[in-house]
Write a protein that holds these residues in place. Structure first.
Motif, mmCIF file in Angstrom:
data_model
loop_
_atom_site.group_PDB
_atom_site.id
_atom_site.type_symbol
_atom_site.label_atom_id
_atom_site.label_comp_id
_atom_site.label_asym_id
_atom_site.label_seq_id
_atom_site.Cartn_x
_atom_site.Cartn_y
_atom_site.Cartn_z
ATOM 1 N N PHE A 182 0.849 -1.187 0.000
ATOM 2 C CA PHE A 182 0.000 0.000 0.000
ATOM 3 C C PHE A 182 0.887 1.240 0.000
ATOM 4 O O PHE A 182 1.861 1.314 0.745
ATOM 5 C CB PHE A 182 -0.927 0.017 1.220
ATOM 6 N N VAL A 183 0.529 2.183 -0.853
ATOM 7 C CA VAL A 183 1.253 3.438 -0.952
ATOM 8 C C VAL A 183 0.280 4.570 -0.637
ATOM 9 O O VAL A 183 -0.774 4.675 -1.281
ATOM 10 C CB VAL A 183 1.857 3.643 -2.351
ATOM 11 N N THR A 184 0.603 5.400 0.337
ATOM 12 C CA THR A 184 -0.248 6.530 0.707
ATOM 13 C C THR A 184 0.433 7.827 0.281
ATOM 14 O O THR A 184 1.589 8.070 0.623
ATOM 15 C CB THR A 184 -0.514 6.563 2.221
ATOM 16 N N PHE A 185 -0.298 8.641 -0.476
ATOM 17 C CA PHE A 185 0.234 9.899 -0.985
ATOM 18 C C PHE A 185 -0.255 11.081 -0.153
ATOM 19 O O PHE A 185 -1.262 10.983 0.565
ATOM 20 C CB PHE A 185 -0.199 10.114 -2.433
ATOM 21 N N GLN A 186 0.431 12.189 -0.284
ATOM 22 C CA GLN A 186 0.019 13.434 0.351
ATOM 23 C C GLN A 186 -1.249 13.974 -0.301
ATOM 24 O O GLN A 186 -2.105 14.565 0.355
ATOM 25 C CB GLN A 186 1.142 14.469 0.239
ATOM 26 N N SER A 187 -1.384 13.755 -1.607
ATOM 27 C CA SER A 187 -2.509 14.305 -2.363
ATOM 28 C C SER A 187 -3.231 13.219 -3.164
ATOM 29 O O SER A 187 -2.594 12.316 -3.720
ATOM 30 C CB SER A 187 -2.015 15.394 -3.315
ATOM 31 N N GLY A 188 -4.551 13.336 -3.226
ATOM 32 C CA GLY A 188 -5.333 12.419 -4.044
ATOM 33 C C GLY A 188 -5.025 12.568 -5.524
ATOM 34 O O GLY A 188 -5.208 11.631 -6.310
ATOM 35 N N ALA A 189 -4.537 13.745 -5.916
ATOM 36 C CA ALA A 189 -4.186 13.968 -7.314
ATOM 37 C C ALA A 189 -3.074 13.029 -7.762
ATOM 38 O O ALA A 189 -2.990 12.660 -8.940
ATOM 39 C CB ALA A 189 -3.766 15.423 -7.522
ATOM 40 N N SER A 190 -2.210 12.618 -6.839
ATOM 41 C CA SER A 190 -1.124 11.700 -7.169
ATOM 42 C C SER A 190 -1.672 10.330 -7.549
ATOM 43 O O SER A 190 -1.190 9.693 -8.492
ATOM 44 C CB SER A 190 -0.161 11.571 -5.982
ATOM 45 N N VAL A 191 -2.677 9.869 -6.814
ATOM 46 C CA VAL A 191 -3.307 8.587 -7.145
ATOM 47 C C VAL A 191 -3.980 8.678 -8.513
ATOM 48 O O VAL A 191 -3.903 7.751 -9.324
ATOM 49 C CB VAL A 191 -4.325 8.173 -6.062
ATOM 50 N N ASP A 192 -4.627 9.813 -8.772
ATOM 51 C CA ASP A 192 -5.241 10.017 -10.086
ATOM 52 C C ASP A 192 -4.203 9.862 -11.194
ATOM 53 O O ASP A 192 -4.453 9.196 -12.213
ATOM 54 C CB ASP A 192 -5.864 11.416 -10.179
ATOM 55 N N GLU A 193 -3.041 10.480 -11.002
ATOM 56 C CA GLU A 193 -2.010 10.445 -12.039
ATOM 57 C C GLU A 193 -1.455 9.037 -12.216
ATOM 58 O O GLU A 193 -1.181 8.601 -13.334
ATOM 59 C CB GLU A 193 -0.878 11.415 -11.699
ATOM 60 N N VAL A 194 -1.278 8.310 -11.104
ATOM 61 C CA VAL A 194 -0.816 6.921 -11.197
ATOM 62 C C VAL A 194 -1.778 6.098 -12.033
ATOM 63 O O VAL A 194 -1.378 5.339 -12.926
ATOM 64 C CB VAL A 194 -0.675 6.296 -9.790
ATOM 65 N N GLN A 195 -3.060 6.262 -11.772
ATOM 66 C CA GLN A 195 -4.075 5.478 -12.474
ATOM 67 C C GLN A 195 -4.211 5.905 -13.937
ATOM 68 O O GLN A 195 -4.535 5.091 -14.800
ATOM 69 C CB GLN A 195 -5.414 5.573 -11.748
ATOM 70 N N GLN A 196 -3.974 7.162 -14.213
ATOM 71 C CA GLN A 196 -4.078 7.651 -15.583
ATOM 72 C C GLN A 196 -2.898 7.222 -16.449
ATOM 73 O O GLN A 196 -2.983 7.272 -17.679
ATOM 74 C CB GLN A 196 -4.188 9.177 -15.582
ATOM 75 N N THR A 197 -1.802 6.790 -15.811
ATOM 76 C CA THR A 197 -0.601 6.406 -16.566
ATOM 77 C C THR A 197 -0.326 4.903 -16.476
ATOM 78 O O THR A 197 0.797 4.462 -16.645
ATOM 79 C CB THR A 197 0.621 7.189 -16.061
ATOM 80 N N ARG A 198 -1.364 4.117 -16.196
ATOM 81 C CA ARG A 198 -1.205 2.661 -16.235
ATOM 82 C C ARG A 198 -0.901 2.205 -17.662
ATOM 83 O O ARG A 198 -1.318 2.862 -18.618
ATOM 84 C CB ARG A 198 -2.493 1.980 -15.752
ATOM 85 N N PRO A 199 -0.228 1.055 -17.817
ATOM 86 C CA PRO A 199 0.254 0.147 -16.767
ATOM 87 C C PRO A 199 1.628 0.569 -16.239
ATOM 88 O O PRO A 199 2.358 1.308 -16.893
ATOM 89 C CB PRO A 199 0.339 -1.189 -17.507
ATOM 90 N N HIS A 200 1.962 0.059 -15.051
ATOM 91 C CA HIS A 200 3.256 0.325 -14.430
ATOM 92 C C HIS A 200 4.046 -0.983 -14.358
ATOM 93 O O HIS A 200 3.472 -2.045 -14.079
ATOM 94 C CB HIS A 200 3.058 0.903 -13.024
ATOM 95 N N VAL A 201 5.336 -0.883 -14.611
ATOM 96 C CA VAL A 201 6.193 -2.070 -14.634
ATOM 97 C C VAL A 201 7.394 -1.853 -13.722
ATOM 98 O O VAL A 201 8.068 -0.829 -13.794
ATOM 99 C CB VAL A 201 6.679 -2.378 -16.071
ATOM 100 N N MET A 202 7.640 -2.826 -12.839
ATOM 101 C CA MET A 202 8.828 -2.818 -11.988
ATOM 102 C C MET A 202 9.470 -4.200 -12.031
ATOM 103 O O MET A 202 8.778 -5.214 -11.897
ATOM 104 C CB MET A 202 8.471 -2.461 -10.535
ATOM 105 N N LYS A 203 10.776 -4.225 -12.241
ATOM 106 C CA LYS A 203 11.526 -5.484 -12.279
ATOM 107 C C LYS A 203 10.920 -6.482 -13.266
ATOM 108 O O LYS A 203 10.854 -7.684 -12.997
ATOM 109 C CB LYS A 203 11.620 -6.096 -10.884
#
Length: 365
Positions: A153-174
């Motif tokens: 779980f990742v908690t942001f300071q602003s809800g706008a950050s979650v919006d941006e994460v979701q708008q730029t899916r998909p995300h890839v790590m390793k």
């Protein structure tokens, strides 16, 4: 309230969906096109950051009405939602002042699944910090071994950050494609809303009624629903259900979006106020989705009994369902099922417990 205060209130409008960088001077300049503006305020958090909405008071009623007649409005590249701060009717008080807050606490937490088991909290923090200030990162681990369970779980300071994460899916790590979703609050864990993914919402009267009107009334148009719920994403279809004989509304309906994240956001907020009327939003499945989720079988007798509320029509779901549903579900659900709550092409909104354990994962946090 003095007469001057009342006059100000009727010339005052709510402006929602603002860009977080928009300032009062921009509002004053924009709305000044339709007449003198006496006051502009943007609601802010204690640290000074915008909450994404504000209020504008015009110098005359004519200027305000002129502004409303020239909708839609776009400020700093974002379409904004306008409403009159003072409106006539029985719900013109506190109910109408309850507006969508894009920085609500529920909208700041992100669930991240499908993690590589070697991923650390530091690496997650580094990756997601490019979308905004991160308050905390917590990888769920097995208590005995301390090894990662593959989600966090990742908690942001602003809800706008979650919006941006979701708008730029998909995300890839390793080399792994991450599953990112809005974290389910504890009060929704175990309910259908926490275990299904869909682009459709059910809207109707809240299960827990409060003072004032609730449910889709005759005064609420498809345009009203489009204007309000358009704040959360792109609408594909709006459907308000009506009685076949009289043509009158049945108090509930469905809205389709082009992205399941819009639905997640709406459901997290629960009850919404549209034209002074309380509406509760829940996720819904059509028949094809329901078959996929259940694998074609319906041996759900005891499961259904334990679930309590299994969908938006819970108060009207009865028990005389044995032959049609394939399970011994009679008395535990009480009464016969109300066919008048079925929409064409829709199932019972029952989630598949086998496909996704995300709700239970979140509950353990």
């Amino acid at each position: 309230m003095s007469s001057t205060g009342k006059d100000d209130q009727v010339r005052k409008i709510f402006v929602g969906g603002l860009d977080y960088d928009t300032v009062e001077a921009t509002l004053e300049q924009y709305f000044g096109q339709w007449g003198p503006v006496s006051e502009c305020t943007i609601k802010r958090f204690p640290d000074g950051k915008s909450r994404g909405f504000g209020f504008v008071t015009f110098g005359s009623l004519a200027a305000m009405e002129n502004c409303f007649e020239n909708q839609p409005h776009t400020i700093d590249g974002k379409g904004v939602d306008l409403r009159k701060a003072a409106d006539s009717g029985p719900n013109s008080g506190s109910e109408r002042s309850k507006v969508y807050d894009p920085e609500a606490r529920e909208l700041k937490k992100l669930f991240v699944g499908s993690l590589d088991y070697t991923t650390t909290e530091e690496e997650l923090n580094e990756y997601f910090s490019k979308y905004g200030d991160v308050i905390s990162v917590a990888i769920s681990k097995y208590p005995d071994s301390g090894k990662s369970r593959g989600f966090a779980f990742v908690t942001f300071q602003s809800g706008a950050s979650v919006d941006e994460v979701q708008q730029t899916r998909p995300h890839v790590m390793k080399g792994r494609k991450l599953e990112t979703k809005r974290a389910t609050p504890k009060h929704l864990v175990g309910k259908p809303e926490s275990q299904v993914s869909t682009t459709k919402i059910f809207i109707g009267p809240p299960e827990v009624r409060a003072k004032g009107h609730s449910g889709l009334s005759e005064e609420i148009t498809d345009e009203d629903l489009t204007e309000y719920f358009g704040q959360f994403g792109n609408l594909v279809k709006v459907q308000q259900m009506r009685w076949e004989d009289s043509g009158k509304k049945r108090g509930y309906g469905y809205i389709d979006f082009d992205d399941e994240d819009s639905v997640d956001k709406i459901v997290l907020l629960g009850v919404h106020i549209v034209k002074g009327v309380r509406l509760e939003a829940k996720k819904g499945l059509n028949k094809d989705q329901l078959k996929t989720k259940t694998g074609g079988g319906m041996n759900t007798g005891n499961r259904m009994g334990r679930m309590g509320s299994v969908g938006p029509v819970v108060n009207n779901m009865g028990g005389n369902m044995g032959g049609n549903m394939g399970g011994n579900m009679g008395g535990s659900m009480g009464g016969s099922m109300h066919n008048n709550m079925k929409a064409p092409g829709f199932g019972s909104f029952m989630p598949n417990r086998g496909e996704s354990n995300m709700g239970n994962m979140m509950g353990q946090m």
